[in-house]
Design a protein around this motif. Structure first.
Motif, short mmCIF file in Angstrom:
data_model
loop_
_atom_site.label_atom_id
_atom_site.label_comp_id
_atom_site.label_asym_id
_atom_site.label_seq_id
_atom_site.Cartn_x
_atom_site.Cartn_y
_atom_site.Cartn_z
N GLU A 1 8.22 11.06 5.13
CA GLU A 1 7.77 10.74 6.49
C GLU A 1 6.40 10.05 6.46
O GLU A 1 6.15 9.12 7.24
N ALA A 2 5.51 10.50 5.55
CA ALA A 2 4.20 9.87 5.43
C ALA A 2 4.34 8.42 4.94
O ALA A 2 3.65 7.51 5.42
N TYR A 3 5.27 8.22 4.02
CA TYR A 3 5.53 6.87 3.51
C TYR A 3 6.01 5.97 4.65
O TYR A 3 5.54 4.84 4.81
N GLN A 4 6.93 6.49 5.45
CA GLN A 4 7.47 5.72 6.56
C GLN A 4 6.41 5.46 7.63
O GLN A 4 6.39 4.39 8.27
N SER A 5 5.48 6.40 7.80
CA SER A 5 4.42 6.25 8.81
C SER A 5 3.49 5.08 8.47
O SER A 5 2.99 4.39 9.36
N ILE A 6 3.27 4.86 7.17
CA ILE A 6 2.44 3.73 6.77
C ILE A 6 3.20 2.42 6.97
O ILE A 6 2.64 1.40 7.38
N LEU A 7 4.51 2.45 6.71
CA LEU A 7 5.32 1.25 6.92
C LEU A 7 5.36 0.84 8.38
O LEU A 7 5.29 -0.36 8.71
N ASP A 8 5.47 1.81 9.27
CA ASP A 8 5.56 1.45 10.70
C ASP A 8 4.20 1.39 11.39
O ASP A 8 4.12 1.09 12.59
N ILE B 1 0.84 -1.21 0.00
CA ILE B 1 0.00 0.00 0.00
C ILE B 1 0.87 1.25 0.00
O ILE B 1 0.64 2.19 -0.77
N ALA B 2 1.89 1.27 0.86
CA ALA B 2 2.80 2.42 0.92
C ALA B 2 3.49 2.65 -0.42
O ALA B 2 3.59 3.79 -0.90
N ASN B 3 3.92 1.55 -1.05
CA ASN B 3 4.61 1.69 -2.34
C ASN B 3 3.68 2.21 -3.43
O ASN B 3 4.07 3.04 -4.26
N GLU B 4 2.45 1.72 -3.44
CA GLU B 4 1.51 2.14 -4.48
C GLU B 4 1.12 3.61 -4.30
O GLU B 4 1.05 4.37 -5.27
N LEU B 5 0.87 4.01 -3.06
CA LEU B 5 0.52 5.41 -2.80
C LEU B 5 1.68 6.33 -3.18
O LEU B 5 1.47 7.43 -3.72
N TRP B 6 2.88 5.88 -2.89
CA TRP B 6 4.05 6.70 -3.22
C TRP B 6 4.23 6.83 -4.73
O TRP B 6 4.51 7.91 -5.25
N SER B 7 4.02 5.72 -5.45
CA SER B 7 4.18 5.74 -6.91
C SER B 7 3.12 6.60 -7.60
O SER B 7 3.35 7.17 -8.66
N LYS B 8 1.94 6.70 -6.98
CA LYS B 8 0.87 7.53 -7.55
C LYS B 8 0.95 8.98 -7.10
O LYS B 8 0.13 9.80 -7.53
N GLY B 9 1.94 9.31 -6.26
CA GLY B 9 2.07 10.68 -5.77
C GLY B 9 1.02 11.08 -4.77
O GLY B 9 0.71 12.27 -4.64
N LEU B 10 0.47 10.10 -4.06
CA LEU B 10 -0.59 10.39 -3.08
C LEU B 10 -0.04 10.59 -1.67
O LEU B 10 -0.83 10.83 -0.74
N LEU B 11 1.27 10.50 -1.50
CA LEU B 11 1.91 10.80 -0.22
C LEU B 11 2.77 12.04 -0.40
O LEU B 11 3.54 12.15 -1.36
N ASP B 12 2.62 12.97 0.53
CA ASP B 12 3.29 14.27 0.36
C ASP B 12 4.72 14.32 0.87
O ASP B 12 5.43 15.30 0.64
N SER B 13 5.16 13.26 1.54
CA SER B 13 6.52 13.28 2.08
C SER B 13 7.03 11.88 2.36
O SER B 13 6.24 10.91 2.43
#
Length: 358
Positions: free
Chosen positions: A189-196, A175-187
């Motif tokens: 830190e947000a990507y890391q927050s979904i991972l943890d 989920i984190a990877n897909e949101l990041w690839s679509k540009g739906l995460l602004d930073s």
């Protein structure tokens, strides 16, 4: 093929393998297995309750062979129309196999519902079956199939919503990877927050499954109370699902958009269908008349019975009185008179005119 999905706020974690099993080297996916299970339960329920709606279960079986294939085609066609990129290979060439590969995912429920209504309308017209009663029983099957089928999206880790910190948030590396690839995460830190697990996404597949479950319970209560008109259950389903889908679709990150516009196609269709459903509900409530009575086993529909005239009882015939015997000789002994043959034949005719028991 394997994803780890967790719900940190609920203390739940799942190892999800998209492949259920393999047959001769060909993978059978959980998505297809779950969809098939929902379909079988929907059919079983429809056959069980068909007489309650004045329908012959054999007619339901016949309709399945027409309606189900068209529903699958409609669901895939809807998805492809609003997401044509799935039809192309990585090099940009068109692939017919990719266009029809619904077993890998990519079935739009609204496309299936639209195709179901159209094919059912044609079937009922040809077979002279009441369309509205047919759709009433179909609405239960749609709810059963949808509430179960959404769990196929869970196994595929798809049909989820936007970022949230709610206790039932859903987290996954995919989920984190897909949101990041679509540009739906602004930073980062947000990507890391979904991972943890600090942040997650709305499990919109679960929202819709629960919404359909609640709708099924409400329609079962309406069934117990009895229909006021043919089509009441189906129009109630259209209104209920349309409103719920419009709200839930607004949270999703994988919506199909209306030909490049910012309008979510299923959200728009949900609102329009709910409004149309409300209008038809009010109209049929005023004009449709009472619902058809159930068709009991061995009984004929009321319209068919009305065409069969009821035999009237044969009028009774008077047996003429016998004339008194006349003595032909004095002091001759009186003889016992026998009933004439005509009276005997008349008596037999009376007995035969009573009719056979039906």
């Amino acid at each position: 093929m394997i994803n780890t999905v967790s719900f940190p706020g609920l203390g739940l974690e799942f190892e999800l393998n998209r492949v259920a099993f393999s047959v001769f080297g060909h993978n059978i996916y959980w998505y297809g297995v779950i969809i098939a299970a929902g379909f079988l339960l929907a059919v079983a329920f429809g056959l069980w309750k068909a007489p309650r709606f004045g329908l012959d279960p054999d007619t339901i079986v016949d309709a399945i062979f027409y309606v189900v294939p068209s529903a699958i085609i409609g669901a895939r066609l809807y998805y492809v129309i609003f997401n044509p990129s799935v039809c192309y290979n990585a090099d940009g060439s068109f692939s017919l196999l990719r266009a029809i590969a619904f077993w890998d995912g990519g079935l739009a429920i609204y496309g299936g519902v639209i195709a179901t209504v159209i094919s059912a309308l044609i079937f009922c017209k040809v077979r002279k079956v009441d369309f509205w009663s047919g759709m009433d029983i179909t609405s239960y099957g749609l709810l059963i199939g949808q509430l179960i089928g959404r769990w196929g999206n869970f196994v595929n880790v798809e049909a989820y919503g936007s970022v949230t910190g709610l206790p039932w948030r859903m987290c996954s590396e995919s989920i984190a990877n897909e949101l990041w690839s679509k540009g739906l995460l602004d930073s980062q830190e947000a990507y890391q927050s979904i991972l943890d697990g600090t942040l997650g996404v709305h499990p919109t597949f679960l929202y819709e499954s629960l919404w359909n479950l609640l709708g099924l319970v409400l329609l079962l209560l309406l069934m117990k109370k009895g229909r006021r008109f043919n089509g009441q259950m189906f129009l109630s389903y259209v209104i209920w699902y349309g409103l719920g889908r419009a709200a839930i679709e607004g949270l999703r990150t994988d919506s199909l958009y209306f030909f490049g516009t910012p309008i979510r196609s299923s959200q728009m269709l949900g609102i329009v269908s709910a409004l149309v459903g409300i209008g038809l509900f009010v109209l049929r409530l005023k004009t449709a008349g009472p619902a058809s009575p159930p068709l009991t086993k061995g009984a004929k529909p009321a319209a068919e019975e009305a065409e069969i005239p009821t035999p009237s009882p044969a009028p009774s015939e008077q047996i003429p009185a016998e004339p008194a015997p006349v003595d032909t000789a004095d002091n001759a002994p009186a003889e016992t008179a026998e009933p004439p043959a005509a009276a005997e034949e008349t008596s037999k005719e009376e007995t035969n005119n009573g009719g056979e028991n039906h």
